[in-house]
Enzyme design. Sequence first.
Site, PDB file in Angstrom:
ATOM      1  CD  GLU A 148      -3.164   0.211   0.215  1.00 13.70           C
ATOM      2  OE1 GLU A 148      -2.844  -0.652  -0.632  1.00 13.70           O
ATOM      3  OE2 GLU A 148      -4.307   0.678   0.278  1.00 13.70           O
ATOM      4  CB  THR A 202      -5.053   6.720  -2.968  1.00 15.32           C
ATOM      5  OG1 THR A 202      -6.171   5.916  -3.309  1.00 15.32           O
ATOM      6  CG2 THR A 202      -4.948   6.804  -1.455  1.00 15.32           C
TER       7      THR A 202
HETATM    8  N1  HSE Z   1      -7.886   5.737   4.287  1.00 17.99           N
HETATM    9  C1  HSE Z   1      -7.378   5.877   2.971  1.00 17.99           C
HETATM   10  C2  HSE Z   1      -7.655   7.282   2.470  1.00 17.99           C
HETATM   11  C3  HSE Z   1      -7.997   4.887   2.061  1.00 17.99           C
HETATM   12  O1  HSE Z   1      -8.779   7.737   2.674  1.00 17.99           O
HETATM   13  O2  HSE Z   1      -6.768   7.913   1.905  1.00 17.99           O
HETATM   14  C4  HSE Z   1      -7.526   5.045   0.643  1.00 17.99           C
HETATM   15  O3  HSE Z   1      -7.474   3.865   0.011  1.00 17.99           O
END
Ligand code: HSE
Length: 330
Positions: A151, A204
Amino acid sequence: MENIDIQDIKHPLQRAGGGVGESVSVFAPATVANVVCGFDVLGFAVNEPGDEVIMRITDKPGITISKITGDDGRLPLNPAKNTVSVSVEHYLRSIDRLDIGLDIELHKKMPIGSGLGSSSASTVAGLFAIKTLLGDDTDPSTLLPFAMKGEEMACGHGHADNVAPALLGGFVLIRSYEPLDVIRLPHPADLWCAIVFPDVDVPTREARQIIRKNIQMKDAVTQWGNIAGLVSGLFMQDIDLIGRSMKDVLVEPVRSMLIPDFYEMRQMAMELGAVSFGISGSGPSVFAFTRDEETAKRITSKLQKHLTSIKIGSNGYVSTINDAGPRVLG
Ligand code: HSE
């Protein structure tokens, strides 16, 4: 947690087996991270979509990726740059099996950059595949640091609210990152989830850069009241409490700007009987909880028609919460 140092992790399994020619195919599910109020600390797995990894043990040490499908050429075949192979390599190092040869096929069955934990599904499928091939019967949670490493590579930050539910299944709370403390939460069995992915790109990495770095105490109070309310609602099987707790005053006001007609879609979903509505992960996917399948289907259909009317393609999914996590297909 900005950087995960896993060089020193010794996995409980040491020098497991696995013979040349053996192969396995594994599916790992998409996930909804944050669950509106729990930025980086809450997530759950769904039944579909998800990704599939086929892994074979070869006689030539090292990892190769022979095929990736469903990614429109966006993902690297170079094993040094692909999150699946990199996290599997970290795992192999931890069990002192870097001598092994592996070939990986990755079949993307879900959109990339969708806010549905696309990279997590691939990474978890890869880690579960190698665990299965080597006969590693330790708890799947031992794979979590390796999945978080994937990740971190995918979006610059090693959060666990996608990888933990993808790996463990169900509804998951990350109570703490340092040290890692992950708790599986109960949930009402009849909670349905309607998901719509509007086909716009929201990486993201970028969606994390735009969120506020400082927050007001009054907003923090609202937020932790809601997180506690949501977790209480899950334990109490109280769907009304779950619904009224799913409000986010910290992240959604900023990220909703990246999602076409977010507030219009929320109004439509709530008018159709949604329990709650919000952004899935970092978006652009949105999701609604409902009390039944029919309502979830009506919501996905209405939102998709709306997106079509504003010339945006979309995918829709309807699912209960997936308690199983990854599964071996063959
Ligand atoms: N918690 C993370 C975000 C999840 O909101 O950036 C993204 O995959």
